[in-house]
Design an enzyme around this catalytic site. Structure first.
Site: not given
Length: 613
Positions: A338, A375
């Site tokens: 993330d 990401e």
């Protein structure tokens, strides 16, 4: 890739790092270039072994059907040194350069050169997968006893846990505290649907570790699967069953920040200096604590990787978070990291690339075949040069331009006009800036848990949505469906894009489901669609045509967002004896001289394929 310079010459060129065109042979690399049409007198390979030009003459090794193949051998660069290279084609009165964006009279810039990092290759299984992203609380309920009851615990700002009924509409004001009951046992119980009926081969799960929210991007315990999702035992069972079926499992790691309810942060608020040092606090200990948080969300205090304890806990330690879940009994196959570009020291992302390299080393030293996915909502080129991420969530190089082309919306849902030529340019620039290995490892999606559903952006245009599924399954990289894409599940802004999956098939688009099944079958049956190079052939108005190619197989893909039409495409493909077969879309293909004539249905993606006899 391929590009024809029609006014300058009738010369075509092709190279990409596919078998037969770039091969490692011990401490040397064999490079091959195909040239069609008017042949140059001299062909040279241009490299930069010490950041200065080096030219190597290429030898003509084969010629037939109007094409010739040239070959050169060079030494492998030093470890961790990226090889950048071009081709120089010389005639008596002119020259052309051939780089990652095609033929050009001028020397291509650094980000238009082919690039290769021999000792940092991506796992070769990635591009062969069809991924399926699952938001665990919304996919399937396996054990109703694990779902938190209403008011079971407090969250922030007066919110408390809320149990919702499956199929209810998510409520924006409840946001992260609505629980619909999806869990890991529910996913395991649906594996026959996913693998055998739909055909997907790998799962990407949004975070599963202990958290008070439904999205779980605010981790409380990194070593425990949330009991509301089934706990650690449920993950072991799911992983075992997936691997028995030959599938892969990728989890979501959130190490840029924690939850405010993480024990470290709670102790930090009580004055624990060691825990306080794990975060980025402003002001001295006697002041009201102010802390850096992810994009200003006070629920997500940022971790400080200037602190060696954080580096050891999450990355380098023998039982670091990253290594722990790669080991038995969990045996996950990869990590989606993330906001990986925000990881760093202090309130900003200082020394980010250093820490991402360390993350790669930690993962690959434990399992060289594990997938490291980052990401990035925007361009990820610096992280995709071979020494950091294997691939990125390809918003920039696929999702943004495809949605702009098909739906007329940019990432912020502002109106944008992008025709096929603009689409092709955007896609080509994104590909050219990264090595071929990273192109193959990009994770391509039409939508995700952070975006509106594409079918909603298309105003429920079923034909155009199915055309988008076809593009997803034929483009270079690893295709990933967001749960419900296969049934054209609608959804607006978060949290509406996170609806619970409707298991009543009367609520499905059967046409979308059937089309998705077919496209997945084509993808899995074609080596060229999985690992082949991509060649742009035509891009004008509403029509984008490209090919995926290997030595013994070629796939021709035509995407038409408009009305039915005929187009004539220059045949820039190297010769292959097999005959074209239309697999999907019902289009017609003919040949006239050096051109291909295509008849394309309205709002469609058409797929042709030919193989060597």
């Amino acid at each position: 890739m391929y590009e024809e310079i029609a006014l300058m010459s009738a010369t075509l060129a092709f190279h990409q790092a596919i078998p037969g065109y770039l091969t490692r042979d011990g401490d040397r690399i064999v490079v091959k270039l195909a040239v069609g049409g008017v042949q140059p007198e001299i062909v040279r390979l241009r490299t930069e072994p010490d950041n200065e030009e080096a030219l190597t003459d290429m030898t003509r090794v084969e010629a037939h059907d109007g094409w010739a193949w040239y070959q050169a051998e060079i030494e492998i660069p030093e470890p961790d040194v990226q090889m950048r290279y071009l081709f120089k084609l010389v005639w008596s009165d002119r020259l052309l350069w051939y780089g990652a964006l095609g033929l050009d009279e001028g020397v291509p810039t650094l980000n238009q050169m082919f690039r290769y990092l021999p000792d940092h290759q991506v796992p070769d299984w990635v591009s062969r997968q069809v991924f399926y992203q699952i938001f665990p609380d919304r996919f399937a309920e396996g054990d109703p006893n694990t779902t938190p009851e209403t008011d079971a615990y407090d969250y922030l700002h007066g919110l408390t846990a809320q149990r919702r009924s499956w199929g209810d509409a998510p409520l924006a004001h409840q946001g992260p505290v609505e629980f619909f009951g999806g869990d890991l046992p529910g996913i395991e119980q649906r594996l026959d649907y996913l693998a055998d009926e739909l055909g997907v081969t790998a799962l990407y799960l949004n975070p599963v570790f202990t958290s008070r929210s439904n999205h779980k991007y605010d981790t409380v315990d990194y070593y425990t699967v949330d009991p509301h999702l089934g706990g650690n035992e449920a993950l072991v069972s799911l992983s075992d069953r997936l691997h028995e079926k030959g599938m892969k499992l990728m989890l979501d790691a959130v190490i840029n920040h924690t939850s405010v309810y993480h024990p470290w942060f709670q102790r930090a608020l009580q004055g624990d200096a060691e825990c306080r040092a794990r975060y980025v606090f402003q002001g001295d200990d006697n002041e009201q604590p102010h802390y850096a948080s992810w994009k200003g969300h006070d629920s997500l205090p940022v971790l400080d990787f200037a602190n060696p304890a954080n580096v050891e806990t999450f990355i380098t330690g023998e039982d670091s978070v990253i290594k722990h879940w790669l080991r038995p009994p969990y045996n996950i196959d990869g990590w989606r990291m993330d906001v990986i570009h925000m990881l760093g020291e202090g309130a900003g992302a200082r020394n980010n690339h250093h820490h991402v390299r360390g993350l790669r080393h930690a993962i690959k030293s434990h399992n060289p075949d594990a997938y490291l996915l980052g990401e990035h909502f925007f361009e990820a080129t610096p992280w995709l040069q071979g020494d950091q991420e294997d691939g990125a969530m390809n918003y920039y190089g696929f999702g943004h331009p495809v949605r702009a082309f098909l739906a007329g919306l940019d990432i912020a849902y502002d109106p944008i006009r992008l025709d096929a030529a603009g689409l092709a340019r955007w896609l080509a620039k994104a590909r050219a800036a990264i090595p071929f290995a990273q192109q193959q490892a990009q994770l391509n999606q039409l939508d995700s848990h952070d975006t509106r559903r594409l079918i909603t952006m298309l105003n429920d245009d079923a034909a155009l949505f199915q055309a988008a599924i076809g593009l997803l399954m034929t483009y270079i990289g690893a295709p990933c469906l967001y749960y419900g894409d296969e049934i054209a599940m609608p959804g607006g802004d978060d949290p509406d894009c996170r609806r619970s999956f409707p298991w009543d098939r009367d609520d499905w688009s059967s046409a979308a489901f059937s089309a998705t099944q077919r496209w997945i079958r084509y993808r899995r049956a074609s080596e060229a669609l999985q690992t082949g190079a991509l060649i742009d052939l035509y891009a004008e108005g509403d029509v984008y045509v490209f090919a995926r190619v290997l030595a013994g197989e070629q796939c021709l893909v035509a995407v038409n967002r408009g009305e039915g039409r005929d187009v004539v495409v220059a045949d820039g493909l190297t010769p292959l004896a097999g005959q074209w077969q239309c697999l999907e879309g019902g289009g017609e293909l003919g040949r006239a001289d050096l051109n291909l004539s295509l008849r394309l249905p309205a709002r469609s993606t058409v797929l042709w394929r030919r193989q060597a006899d």
